[in-house]
Design an enzyme around this catalytic site. Sequence first.
Site, PDB file in Angstrom:
ATOM      1  N   GLY A  11       0.836  -1.210   0.000  1.00 27.30           N
ATOM      2  CA  GLY A  11       0.000   0.000   0.000  1.00 27.30           C
ATOM      3  C   GLY A  11       0.865   1.251   0.000  1.00 27.30           C
ATOM      4  O   GLY A  11       1.872   1.304   0.701  1.00 27.30           O
ATOM      5  N   VAL A  24      17.737   8.554  -3.963  1.00 28.16           N
ATOM      6  CA  VAL A  24      18.371   8.907  -5.237  1.00 28.16           C
ATOM      7  C   VAL A  24      19.450   9.978  -5.029  1.00 28.16           C
ATOM      8  O   VAL A  24      20.584   9.843  -5.506  1.00 28.16           O
ATOM      9  CB  VAL A  24      17.297   9.385  -6.255  1.00 28.16           C
ATOM     10  CG1 VAL A  24      17.945   9.973  -7.507  1.00 28.16           C
ATOM     11  CG2 VAL A  24      16.369   8.229  -6.615  1.00 28.16           C
ATOM     12  N   ARG A  72       0.854  -5.023  -5.218  1.00 28.22           N
ATOM     13  CA  ARG A  72       0.984  -6.204  -4.364  1.00 28.22           C
ATOM     14  C   ARG A  72       1.058  -7.381  -5.336  1.00 28.22           C
ATOM     15  O   ARG A  72       0.156  -7.535  -6.163  1.00 28.22           O
ATOM     16  CB  ARG A  72      -0.230  -6.359  -3.452  1.00 28.22           C
ATOM     17  CG  ARG A  72      -0.496  -5.129  -2.552  1.00 28.22           C
ATOM     18  CD  ARG A  72      -1.624  -5.450  -1.586  1.00 28.22           C
ATOM     19  NE  ARG A  72      -2.232  -4.273  -1.018  1.00 28.22           N
ATOM     20  CZ  ARG A  72      -1.804  -3.638   0.081  1.00 28.22           C
ATOM     21  NH1 ARG A  72      -0.729  -4.054   0.702  1.00 28.22           N
ATOM     22  NH2 ARG A  72      -2.452  -2.580   0.548  1.00 28.22           N
ATOM     23  N   ASP A 103       5.920  -4.892   6.173  1.00 30.99           N
ATOM     24  CA  ASP A 103       6.683  -6.112   6.484  1.00 30.99           C
ATOM     25  C   ASP A 103       6.504  -7.205   5.427  1.00 30.99           C
ATOM     26  O   ASP A 103       7.399  -8.014   5.210  1.00 30.99           O
ATOM     27  CB  ASP A 103       6.410  -6.625   7.901  1.00 30.99           C
ATOM     28  CG  ASP A 103       4.953  -6.937   8.139  1.00 30.99           C
ATOM     29  OD1 ASP A 103       4.102  -6.568   7.304  1.00 30.99           O
ATOM     30  OD2 ASP A 103       4.661  -7.573   9.181  1.00 30.99           O
ATOM     31  N   THR A 125       4.286   2.546   5.570  1.00 28.38           N
ATOM     32  CA  THR A 125       2.882   2.117   5.572  1.00 28.38           C
ATOM     33  C   THR A 125       2.124   3.005   6.550  1.00 28.38           C
ATOM     34  O   THR A 125       2.666   3.368   7.598  1.00 28.38           O
ATOM     35  CB  THR A 125       2.708   0.640   5.999  1.00 28.38           C
ATOM     36  OG1 THR A 125       1.339   0.420   6.362  1.00 28.38           O
ATOM     37  CG2 THR A 125       3.576   0.261   7.192  1.00 28.38           C
ATOM     38  N   ASP A 127      -0.166   2.108   8.386  1.00 31.56           N
ATOM     39  CA  ASP A 127      -0.658   1.327   9.537  1.00 31.56           C
ATOM     40  C   ASP A 127       0.236   1.415  10.786  1.00 31.56           C
ATOM     41  O   ASP A 127      -0.208   1.074  11.876  1.00 31.56           O
ATOM     42  CB  ASP A 127      -0.813  -0.149   9.152  1.00 31.56           C
ATOM     43  CG  ASP A 127      -2.050  -0.395   8.304  1.00 31.56           C
ATOM     44  OD1 ASP A 127      -2.740   0.585   7.975  1.00 31.56           O
ATOM     45  OD2 ASP A 127      -2.324  -1.564   7.978  1.00 31.56           O
ATOM     46  N   ASP A 129       2.566  -0.579  11.667  1.00 24.60           N
ATOM     47  CA  ASP A 129       2.492  -1.913  12.275  1.00 24.60           C
ATOM     48  C   ASP A 129       3.783  -2.717  12.128  1.00 24.60           C
ATOM     49  O   ASP A 129       3.749  -3.941  12.072  1.00 24.60           O
ATOM     50  CB  ASP A 129       1.317  -2.699  11.660  1.00 24.60           C
ATOM     51  CG  ASP A 129       1.459  -2.857  10.155  1.00 24.60           C
ATOM     52  OD1 ASP A 129       2.345  -2.207   9.563  1.00 24.60           O
ATOM     53  OD2 ASP A 129       0.696  -3.640   9.566  1.00 24.60           O
ATOM     54  N   GLY A 170      -6.321   0.128   9.177  1.00 21.79           N
ATOM     55  CA  GLY A 170      -5.518  -0.614  10.150  1.00 21.79           C
ATOM     56  C   GLY A 170      -5.973  -2.062  10.111  1.00 21.79           C
ATOM     57  O   GLY A 170      -6.847  -2.465  10.861  1.00 21.79           O
ATOM     58  N   ARG A 171      -5.374  -2.811   9.178  1.00 18.20           N
ATOM     59  CA  ARG A 171      -5.818  -4.187   8.932  1.00 18.20           C
ATOM     60  C   ARG A 171      -5.605  -5.069  10.155  1.00 18.20           C
ATOM     61  O   ARG A 171      -6.494  -5.762  10.602  1.00 18.20           O
ATOM     62  CB  ARG A 171      -5.050  -4.739   7.734  1.00 18.20           C
ATOM     63  CG  ARG A 171      -5.732  -5.873   7.072  1.00 18.20           C
ATOM     64  CD  ARG A 171      -5.012  -6.325   5.842  1.00 18.20           C
ATOM     65  NE  ARG A 171      -3.762  -5.622   5.588  1.00 18.20           N
ATOM     66  CZ  ARG A 171      -3.262  -5.442   4.382  1.00 18.20           C
ATOM     67  NH1 ARG A 171      -3.908  -5.872   3.340  1.00 18.20           N
ATOM     68  NH2 ARG A 171      -2.098  -4.843   4.222  1.00 18.20           N
TER      69      ARG A 171
HETATM   70  O1  F6P Z   1      -1.392  -0.052   3.443  1.00 15.66           O
HETATM   71  C1  F6P Z   1      -2.101  -0.458   4.536  1.00 15.66           C
HETATM   72  C2  F6P Z   1      -3.585  -0.467   4.218  1.00 15.66           C
HETATM   73  O2  F6P Z   1      -4.019   0.841   3.916  1.00 15.66           O
HETATM   74  C3  F6P Z   1      -4.415  -1.065   5.323  1.00 15.66           C
HETATM   75  O3  F6P Z   1      -4.708  -0.138   6.338  1.00 15.66           O
HETATM   76  C4  F6P Z   1      -5.629  -1.527   4.564  1.00 15.66           C
HETATM   77  O4  F6P Z   1      -6.244  -2.603   5.210  1.00 15.66           O
HETATM   78  C5  F6P Z   1      -5.044  -1.972   3.251  1.00 15.66           C
HETATM   79  O5  F6P Z   1      -3.833  -1.274   3.094  1.00 15.66           O
HETATM   80  C6  F6P Z   1      -5.936  -1.735   2.069  1.00 15.66           C
HETATM   81  O6  F6P Z   1      -5.304  -2.238   0.955  1.00 15.66           O
HETATM   82  P1  F6P Z   1      -5.807  -2.022  -0.534  1.00 15.66           P
HETATM   83  O7  F6P Z   1      -5.511  -0.596  -0.905  1.00 15.66           O
HETATM   84  O8  F6P Z   1      -5.008  -2.984  -1.327  1.00 15.66           O
HETATM   85  O9  F6P Z   1      -7.270  -2.290  -0.539  1.00 15.66           O
END
Ligand code: F6P
Length: 319
Positions: A11, A24, A72, A103, A125, A127, A129, A170-171
Amino acid sequence: MKRIAVLTSGGDAPGMNAAIRAVVRTAIYSGMEVMGIRRGYRGLMKDEVEPMSLGSVADIIQRGGTILYTARSKDFQTPEGQARAAEVLRSHGIEGLIIIGGDGSFRGAQALTRLGIATIGIPGTIDNDIPGCDRTIGFDTAINTAIDAIDKIRDTATSHDRTYVVEVMGRNAGDIALHVGLAGGAESILIPELPVSMDDVMAKLERGAARGKEHSIIVVAEGAARGMEVGKYLSEHTQFEVRVTVLGHIQRGGAPSADDRILASKLGSYAVKLLQQGESGKMAATLNGVLTAVDFDTVFTTPREPDFSLYKLAEMISI
Ligand code: F6P
């Protein structure tokens, strides 16, 4: 080391561009060549590699998102995908790779390290986390974006005597919810690291109403519960008029805060220096305010908790 590369993965987070710029510029300042890899590991497997110059990172320190794009990639998680990525890096004479991401992205980096590529990760990120660091790039901007939204929601919540459920990102981590819950004066905060008790939430609403308080904000981390479900439950089980707002990807965009730009600049530059010193398989981080290189293995095995003292404080002063 003569030639290194940088990519962003997972993300996006505000401040990633500031980190790319620092990588850079530090590399060029130190006499190295830098390549940019587009679309993270997916782009790497497809050979989306381009040279970067001082000019290619001009005017980006203030921009959200990532000029290198991000992705991803499931394919990269396979041994074949990782071997292909290492082959592409070698074909360009790239000896070291800097990965800006979470991570999951560092696990990919670890795989490349085992294939003989020197890697350094930068925690990026919203999050927050990642174990072993004070803060991740993007977190500060995200909480400020969320706070701005919550302040606006509070205005209308007050006008209408309503209860608002605000779902934040915040997954697996409650850091965003905890920080914005405290800073936004939320009545209740639900995070994945603590059991969710709707009885507690309802008791707080009732206590507020008993002293004449007719509006409330409940901040829910997406990893704890879905805001819509919390809202539905409260509508069905209380007399309050409930509305739900899911802040969503708004939290991932926007100009990075000064703190995120400064952190990104420090970590981008430090990551290059670590590669120069022959380090690999490590995360460039600040820990207790000091630049520190943390082994990926330590990052993966260290349990992480949010700052529960913030939760206790919010509980106490939101009565
Ligand atoms: O990057 C972290 C995050 O924003 C999380 O908080 C969230 O659950 C996830 O990514 C959402 O991912 P995507 O944009 O792939 O739906």
